[in-house]
Design an enzyme around this catalytic site. Sequence first.
Site, PDB file in Angstrom:
ATOM      1  N   GLY A  46      52.009 -15.123   0.566  1.00  8.06           N
ATOM      2  CA  GLY A  46      51.661 -16.275  -0.261  1.00  8.06           C
ATOM      3  C   GLY A  46      52.467 -16.255  -1.541  1.00  8.06           C
ATOM      4  O   GLY A  46      53.028 -15.223  -1.915  1.00  8.06           O
ATOM      5  N   GLN A  51      54.035 -18.067 -10.410  1.00 16.26           N
ATOM      6  CA  GLN A  51      54.733 -16.799 -10.209  1.00 16.26           C
ATOM      7  C   GLN A  51      56.248 -16.944 -10.323  1.00 16.26           C
ATOM      8  O   GLN A  51      56.952 -15.939 -10.505  1.00 16.26           O
ATOM      9  CB  GLN A  51      54.397 -16.201  -8.830  1.00 16.26           C
ATOM     10  CG  GLN A  51      52.956 -15.719  -8.720  1.00 16.26           C
ATOM     11  CD  GLN A  51      52.687 -15.101  -7.369  1.00 16.26           C
ATOM     12  OE1 GLN A  51      52.412 -15.807  -6.413  1.00 16.26           O
ATOM     13  NE2 GLN A  51      52.784 -13.783  -7.262  1.00 16.26           N
ATOM     14  N   CYS A  94      50.213  -7.966  -4.772  1.00  4.36           N
ATOM     15  CA  CYS A  94      50.702  -9.195  -5.397  1.00  4.36           C
ATOM     16  C   CYS A  94      52.174  -9.020  -5.716  1.00  4.36           C
ATOM     17  O   CYS A  94      52.584  -7.971  -6.221  1.00  4.36           O
ATOM     18  CB  CYS A  94      49.920  -9.474  -6.679  1.00  4.36           C
ATOM     19  SG  CYS A  94      50.410 -11.014  -7.493  1.00  4.36           S
ATOM     20  N   LEU A  95      52.968 -10.049  -5.436  1.00  9.34           N
ATOM     21  CA  LEU A  95      54.402  -9.973  -5.705  1.00  9.34           C
ATOM     22  C   LEU A  95      54.679  -9.860  -7.200  1.00  9.34           C
ATOM     23  O   LEU A  95      55.758  -9.409  -7.588  1.00  9.34           O
ATOM     24  CB  LEU A  95      55.113 -11.203  -5.119  1.00  9.34           C
ATOM     25  CG  LEU A  95      55.059 -11.295  -3.579  1.00  9.34           C
ATOM     26  CD1 LEU A  95      55.634 -12.633  -3.107  1.00  9.34           C
ATOM     27  CD2 LEU A  95      55.809 -10.137  -2.925  1.00  9.34           C
ATOM     28  N   HIS A 136      43.268 -15.731  -3.522  1.00 13.98           N
ATOM     29  CA  HIS A 136      44.210 -15.026  -4.404  1.00 13.98           C
ATOM     30  C   HIS A 136      45.191 -16.040  -5.020  1.00 13.98           C
ATOM     31  O   HIS A 136      45.481 -15.980  -6.227  1.00 13.98           O
ATOM     32  CB  HIS A 136      44.931 -13.963  -3.559  1.00 13.98           C
ATOM     33  CG  HIS A 136      46.051 -13.238  -4.216  1.00 13.98           C
ATOM     34  ND1 HIS A 136      46.024 -11.871  -4.468  1.00 13.98           N
ATOM     35  CD2 HIS A 136      47.269 -13.659  -4.666  1.00 13.98           C
ATOM     36  CE1 HIS A 136      47.167 -11.513  -5.039  1.00 13.98           C
ATOM     37  NE2 HIS A 136      47.940 -12.572  -5.166  1.00 13.98           N
ATOM     38  N   GLU A 137      45.694 -16.982  -4.200  1.00 13.15           N
ATOM     39  CA  GLU A 137      46.676 -17.955  -4.703  1.00 13.15           C
ATOM     40  C   GLU A 137      46.036 -18.956  -5.656  1.00 13.15           C
ATOM     41  O   GLU A 137      46.634 -19.319  -6.681  1.00 13.15           O
ATOM     42  CB  GLU A 137      47.346 -18.697  -3.533  1.00 13.15           C
ATOM     43  CG  GLU A 137      48.066 -17.824  -2.518  1.00 13.15           C
ATOM     44  CD  GLU A 137      49.022 -16.832  -3.125  1.00 13.15           C
ATOM     45  OE1 GLU A 137      49.508 -17.044  -4.242  1.00 13.15           O
ATOM     46  OE2 GLU A 137      49.275 -15.796  -2.473  1.00 13.15           O
ATOM     47  N   HIS A 140      45.779 -17.568  -8.985  1.00 14.29           N
ATOM     48  CA  HIS A 140      47.036 -17.655  -9.745  1.00 14.29           C
ATOM     49  C   HIS A 140      47.118 -18.987 -10.496  1.00 14.29           C
ATOM     50  O   HIS A 140      47.581 -19.037 -11.638  1.00 14.29           O
ATOM     51  CB  HIS A 140      48.255 -17.554  -8.821  1.00 14.29           C
ATOM     52  CG  HIS A 140      48.705 -16.156  -8.502  1.00 14.29           C
ATOM     53  ND1 HIS A 140      49.109 -15.263  -9.468  1.00 14.29           N
ATOM     54  CD2 HIS A 140      48.851 -15.505  -7.323  1.00 14.29           C
ATOM     55  CE1 HIS A 140      49.474 -14.126  -8.891  1.00 14.29           C
ATOM     56  NE2 HIS A 140      49.323 -14.242  -7.578  1.00 14.29           N
TER      57      HIS A 140
HETATM   58  O1  GNR Z   1      52.083 -10.774  -0.116  1.00 10.08           O
HETATM   59  C1  GNR Z   1      50.917 -10.739  -0.511  1.00 10.08           C
HETATM   60  N1  GNR Z   1      50.002 -10.028   0.176  1.00 10.08           N
HETATM   61  C2  GNR Z   1      48.633 -10.105  -0.053  1.00 10.08           C
HETATM   62  C3  GNR Z   1      47.826  -9.140   0.542  1.00 10.08           C
HETATM   63  C4  GNR Z   1      46.466  -9.166   0.349  1.00 10.08           C
HETATM   64  C5  GNR Z   1      45.907 -10.144  -0.424  1.00 10.08           C
HETATM   65  C6  GNR Z   1      46.701 -11.097  -1.043  1.00 10.08           C
HETATM   66  C7  GNR Z   1      48.052 -11.074  -0.855  1.00 10.08           C
HETATM   67  S1  GNR Z   1      49.037 -12.286  -1.602  1.00 10.08           S
HETATM   68  C8  GNR Z   1      50.552 -11.425  -1.774  1.00 10.08           C
HETATM   69  C9  GNR Z   1      51.628 -12.350  -2.277  1.00 10.08           C
HETATM   70  C10 GNR Z   1      51.271 -12.844  -3.654  1.00 10.08           C
HETATM   71  O2  GNR Z   1      51.370 -12.193  -4.653  1.00 10.08           O
HETATM   72  N2  GNR Z   1      50.775 -14.054  -3.733  1.00 10.08           N
HETATM   73  O3  GNR Z   1      50.392 -14.546  -4.923  1.00 10.08           O
HETATM   74 NI    NI Z   2      49.825 -12.792  -6.107  1.00 10.50          NI
END
Ligand code: GNR
Ligand code: NI
Length: 175
Positions: A46, A51, A94-95, A136-137, A140
């Site tokens: 995601g 980001q 998270c990236l 999670h997104e 953000h």
């Molecule tokens: O790549 C991602 N893996 C992930 C694993 C578990 C829960 C959420 C994520 S999202 C993350 C990519 C990211 O930072 N998205 O904002």
């Molecule tokens: Ni993230």
Amino acid sequence: MALRTILIHPDPRLKRAAKPVETVDKAMRRLIADMFETMYDAPGVGLAAPQIGVDARVVVMDCAPKDGPREPLTMINPEVVRTSEELNEHEEGCLSLPDVYGLVTRPTTVGVRFLDETGKLVERDFDGLWATCAQHEIDHLNGRLFIDYLGAARRMMITDRMKKLKRERAKAAAH
Ligand code: GNR
Ligand code: NI
């Protein structure tokens, strides 16, 4: 299409609520294409526009199994409209927080209303990794990172580690 630079925590652009999208036009579809390219390259499941430093409520996701076909999903102005009472604990990454992982408890399933890349209003239920990732997104877009669910001590330790990583990357880039 172009690869965009992913911001690393701490960064004020990751802490702000992003602006709602008003029109889904050609420029928006170009942003979405760049976001998918950046997400698949990373690789991640995601990516939210803040980001890459873009102040817009746009998310791209693909939580399909890696050995199968891609299932790209775009969510513009997403809103959670239902959450299950049942909770699920999932290890998140998270990236914007390279090599940081932590257990986060969230509703197991969520219903989300959003505009797709054509501007059509869609409502969809998510479960499994899709549900974790969607929440999670959307976090953000509201300036929230998964480490905000961890304890203050752990969060501060991670923030210090990320500051150090950013200093080292800036130094390496200058050479
Ligand atoms: O790549 C991602 N893996 C992930 C694993 C578990 C829960 C959420 C994520 S999202 C993350 C990519 C990211 O930072 N998205 O904002
Ligand atoms: Ni993230």
